[in-house]
Design a protein around this motif. Structure first.
Motif, PDB file in Angstrom:
ATOM      1  N   LEU A 197     -22.291 -31.180  12.149  1.00 15.95           N
ATOM      2  CA  LEU A 197     -22.769 -32.378  11.449  1.00 15.95           C
ATOM      3  C   LEU A 197     -24.091 -32.878  12.021  1.00 15.95           C
ATOM      4  N   HIS A 198     -24.274 -32.755  13.323  1.00 19.91           N
ATOM      5  CA  HIS A 198     -25.560 -33.135  13.905  1.00 19.91           C
ATOM      6  C   HIS A 198     -26.664 -32.200  13.404  1.00 19.91           C
ATOM      7  N   GLU A 199     -26.330 -30.932  13.225  1.00 19.86           N
ATOM      8  CA  GLU A 199     -27.307 -30.005  12.664  1.00 19.86           C
ATOM      9  C   GLU A 199     -27.702 -30.425  11.251  1.00 19.86           C
ATOM     10  N   VAL A 200     -26.735 -30.936  10.501  1.00 20.76           N
ATOM     11  CA  VAL A 200     -27.004 -31.351   9.123  1.00 20.76           C
ATOM     12  C   VAL A 200     -27.903 -32.585   9.088  1.00 20.76           C
ATOM     13  N   VAL A 201     -27.576 -33.610   9.881  1.00 20.91           N
ATOM     14  CA  VAL A 201     -28.331 -34.865   9.791  1.00 20.91           C
ATOM     15  C   VAL A 201     -29.746 -34.734  10.330  1.00 20.91           C
ATOM     16  N   THR A 202     -30.016 -33.706  11.141  1.00 14.29           N
ATOM     17  CA  THR A 202     -31.369 -33.511  11.670  1.00 14.29           C
ATOM     18  C   THR A 202     -32.136 -32.415  10.928  1.00 14.29           C
ATOM     19  N   ALA A 203     -31.525 -31.837   9.916  1.00 11.77           N
ATOM     20  CA  ALA A 203     -32.144 -30.719   9.208  1.00 11.77           C
ATOM     21  C   ALA A 203     -33.143 -31.201   8.163  1.00 11.77           C
ATOM     22  N   GLU A 204     -34.028 -30.300   7.779  1.00 10.07           N
ATOM     23  CA  GLU A 204     -34.963 -30.549   6.689  1.00 10.07           C
ATOM     24  C   GLU A 204     -34.215 -30.382   5.369  1.00 10.07           C
ATOM     25  N   VAL A 205     -34.264 -31.403   4.522  1.00 12.79           N
ATOM     26  CA  VAL A 205     -33.523 -31.340   3.255  1.00 12.79           C
ATOM     27  C   VAL A 205     -34.344 -30.720   2.135  1.00 12.79           C
ATOM     28  N   HIS A 206     -35.652 -30.733   2.266  1.00 11.26           N
ATOM     29  CA  HIS A 206     -36.514 -30.310   1.164  1.00 11.26           C
ATOM     30  C   HIS A 206     -36.657 -28.791   1.120  1.00 11.26           C
ATOM     31  N   VAL A 207     -35.567 -28.163   0.718  1.00  8.82           N
ATOM     32  CA  VAL A 207     -35.528 -26.719   0.500  1.00  8.82           C
ATOM     33  C   VAL A 207     -35.490 -26.502  -1.008  1.00  8.82           C
ATOM     34  N   PRO A 208     -36.433 -25.782  -1.578  1.00  9.07           N
ATOM     35  CA  PRO A 208     -36.464 -25.605  -3.033  1.00  9.07           C
ATOM     36  C   PRO A 208     -35.113 -25.167  -3.595  1.00  9.07           C
ATOM     37  N   GLY A 209     -34.640 -25.904  -4.582  1.00 13.01           N
ATOM     38  CA  GLY A 209     -33.372 -25.592  -5.225  1.00 13.01           C
ATOM     39  C   GLY A 209     -32.162 -26.210  -4.559  1.00 13.01           C
ATOM     40  N   LEU A 210     -32.340 -26.804  -3.353  1.00 16.02           N
ATOM     41  CA  LEU A 210     -31.205 -27.360  -2.619  1.00 16.02           C
ATOM     42  C   LEU A 210     -31.427 -28.812  -2.203  1.00 16.02           C
ATOM     43  N   VAL A 211     -32.500 -29.439  -2.669  1.00 14.09           N
ATOM     44  CA  VAL A 211     -32.841 -30.776  -2.182  1.00 14.09           C
ATOM     45  C   VAL A 211     -31.732 -31.779  -2.479  1.00 14.09           C
ATOM     46  N   LEU A 212     -31.309 -31.875  -3.719  1.00 11.93           N
ATOM     47  CA  LEU A 212     -30.287 -32.853  -4.085  1.00 11.93           C
ATOM     48  C   LEU A 212     -28.989 -32.590  -3.329  1.00 11.93           C
ATOM     49  N   SER A 213     -28.570 -31.357  -3.314  1.00 14.66           N
ATOM     50  CA  SER A 213     -27.353 -31.001  -2.594  1.00 14.66           C
ATOM     51  C   SER A 213     -27.469 -31.341  -1.118  1.00 14.66           C
ATOM     52  N   ASN A 214     -28.615 -31.085  -0.513  1.00 14.82           N
ATOM     53  CA  ASN A 214     -28.793 -31.357   0.913  1.00 14.82           C
ATOM     54  C   ASN A 214     -28.804 -32.851   1.211  1.00 14.82           C
ATOM     55  N   VAL A 215     -29.399 -33.640   0.329  1.00 14.24           N
ATOM     56  CA  VAL A 215     -29.382 -35.094   0.524  1.00 14.24           C
ATOM     57  C   VAL A 215     -27.948 -35.614   0.471  1.00 14.24           C
ATOM     58  N   LEU A 216     -27.176 -35.138  -0.491  1.00 18.69           N
ATOM     59  CA  LEU A 216     -25.772 -35.528  -0.583  1.00 18.69           C
ATOM     60  C   LEU A 216     -25.000 -35.059   0.653  1.00 18.69           C
ATOM     61  N   ALA A 217     -25.334 -33.883   1.157  1.00 13.77           N
ATOM     62  CA  ALA A 217     -24.677 -33.356   2.350  1.00 13.77           C
ATOM     63  C   ALA A 217     -24.956 -34.239   3.562  1.00 13.77           C
ATOM     64  N   GLN A 218     -26.188 -34.690   3.702  1.00 13.62           N
ATOM     65  CA  GLN A 218     -26.507 -35.569   4.827  1.00 13.62           C
ATOM     66  C   GLN A 218     -25.746 -36.886   4.733  1.00 13.62           C
ATOM     67  N   GLN A 219     -25.597 -37.417   3.538  1.00 15.93           N
ATOM     68  CA  GLN A 219     -24.831 -38.645   3.372  1.00 15.93           C
ATOM     69  C   GLN A 219     -23.391 -38.447   3.833  1.00 15.93           C
ATOM     70  N   GLU A 220     -22.793 -37.336   3.436  1.00 18.07           N
ATOM     71  CA  GLU A 220     -21.416 -37.049   3.829  1.00 18.07           C
ATOM     72  C   GLU A 220     -21.315 -36.796   5.323  1.00 18.07           C
ATOM     73  N   ALA A 221     -22.301 -36.122   5.907  1.00 15.92           N
ATOM     74  CA  ALA A 221     -22.285 -35.818   7.341  1.00 15.92           C
ATOM     75  C   ALA A 221     -22.295 -37.096   8.173  1.00 15.92           C
ATOM     76  N   ARG A 222     -23.092 -38.055   7.792  1.00 16.82           N
ATOM     77  CA  ARG A 222     -23.148 -39.318   8.534  1.00 16.82           C
ATOM     78  C   ARG A 222     -21.803 -40.048   8.489  1.00 16.82           C
ATOM     79  N   LYS A 223     -21.152 -40.012   7.333  1.00 15.26           N
ATOM     80  CA  LYS A 223     -19.835 -40.650   7.213  1.00 15.26           C
ATOM     81  C   LYS A 223     -18.814 -39.957   8.124  1.00 15.26           C
ATOM     82  N   LEU A 224     -18.840 -38.643   8.136  1.00 13.07           N
ATOM     83  CA  LEU A 224     -17.886 -37.898   8.958  1.00 13.07           C
ATOM     84  C   LEU A 224     -18.138 -38.124  10.446  1.00 13.07           C
ATOM     85  N   LEU A 225     -19.404 -38.161  10.852  1.00 11.98           N
ATOM     86  CA  LEU A 225     -19.717 -38.426  12.257  1.00 11.98           C
ATOM     87  C   LEU A 225     -19.266 -39.824  12.662  1.00 11.98           C
ATOM     88  N   ALA A 226     -19.418 -40.778  11.768  1.00 17.29           N
ATOM     89  CA  ALA A 226     -19.028 -42.154  12.077  1.00 17.29           C
ATOM     90  C   ALA A 226     -17.527 -42.282  12.331  1.00 17.29           C
TER      91      ALA A 226
END
Length: 292
Positions: free
Chosen positions: A255-284
């Motif tokens: 989860l730390h890898e997710v929240v510190t990762a670059e989200v702007h990967v072509p074709g995966l931006v929206l999915s990655n932004v949603l993933a970071q939101q979920e990662a922060r909730k799980l870490l909390a």
């Protein structure tokens, strides 16, 4: 059984739609429609504000319905409609009845898209598992996209009404569909078929039929295929596997890898932004969950 149903519901909520958010609208009939589909697909996939998608996508749902009504045999548009309806229902619709209606429409579009070329699959989808699985081998590489959307929409239909025990009983068939996709192309859709298989094997604990180590193998393959750029694979690895086996070190590292990762990967931006939101909730909730 009630406990297992609750676990399955938790496992599928939002995840199915987030994974299915890779909306492919290319290949529509006519040059103008084809260009519009490709443009819409790119705009959605590369949007870093999920609320913009929530607000704007319904107009395109209506547009797709109209295009399908105009040409009910357009397989590419049927598959595009199945993807967008299924993803939107699972990620952005909070009303259960409305989400179920949209998931059913996605399932209908997906069935029509696949079974135009492979009617034998739909003929036996309600038959016992042992009769259904052989039909999947009739689908060859040219039907890969349709088969994947068919399996994804089926999974979405199940998660939209997880109180339906008859629907839950179809999960092994959904897994068989995704295994066929992986057999034809292990790297398909950035490893998302591998991710489906990972989650399906970690929905429930081993005591009620789960296979966490099998799931771990699929999680690792999914991450490898995308070279770690598909952040949702790491989120689900943490949520489904690490929490099940109480491995906090793995959980928090992913989860730390997710929240510190670059989200702007072509074709995966929206999915990655949603993933970071979920990662922060799980870490909390990590300390409370692991009781350390």
């Amino acid at each position: 059984m009630a406990t297992r149903m609750s676990l399955i519901q938790t496992g599928f909520m939002r995840w199915v739609g987030t994974v299915g958010m890779v909306v492919l609208l290319a290949g529509c009939a006519g040059m103008v429609t084809q260009r519009m589909g490709a443009t819409l697909s790119s705009a959605i996939l590369n949007q870093d504000d999920p609320e913009t998608v929530r607000a704007g996508a319904p107009a395109y749902l209506l547009l797709i319905d109209g295009l399908i009504a105009d040409d009910p045999q357009d397989k590419n548009m049927l598959l595009a409609g199945a993807r967008l309806y299924g993803a939107y229902a699972a990620v952005f619709v909070d009303d259960g009845e409305r989400a179920l209606r949209m998931a059913k429409k996605a399932r209908d579009y997906a069935r029509r898209g696949l079974c135009a070329d492979y009617p034998q699959v739909c003929k036996v989808e309600s038959a016992p598992y042992d009769q259904f699985v052989p039909s999947l081998h009739e689908v060859q590489v040219e039907g890969l996209d349709a088969l994947y959307v068919y399996g994804s929409a089926w999974a979405g239909r199940i998660q939209a009404d997880s109180s339906d025990w008859a629907a839950i009983a179809d999960l092994p068939k959904v897994e068989a569909v995704m295994r066929r996709v992986v057999a034809m192309d292990p790297e398909y859709d950035n490893g998302r078929a591998q991710l489906y298989l990972a989650v399906l094997n970690t929905l429930v604990p081993p005591s009620v039929g789960g296979r966490p180590e099998v799931g771990r193998g699929f999680f690792e393959k999914a991450i490898a295929v995308s070279q770690g750029k598909d952040l949702m694979a790491k989120v689900e690895f943490a949520r489904r596997y690490a929490r099940m086996v109480f491995d906090r070190e793995l959980h928090d590292r992913l989860l730390h890898e997710v929240v510190t990762a670059e989200v702007h990967v072509p074709g995966l931006v929206l999915s990655n932004v949603l993933a970071q939101q979920e990662a922060r909730k799980l870490l909390a909730s990590s300390a409370e969950y692991f009781m350390e």
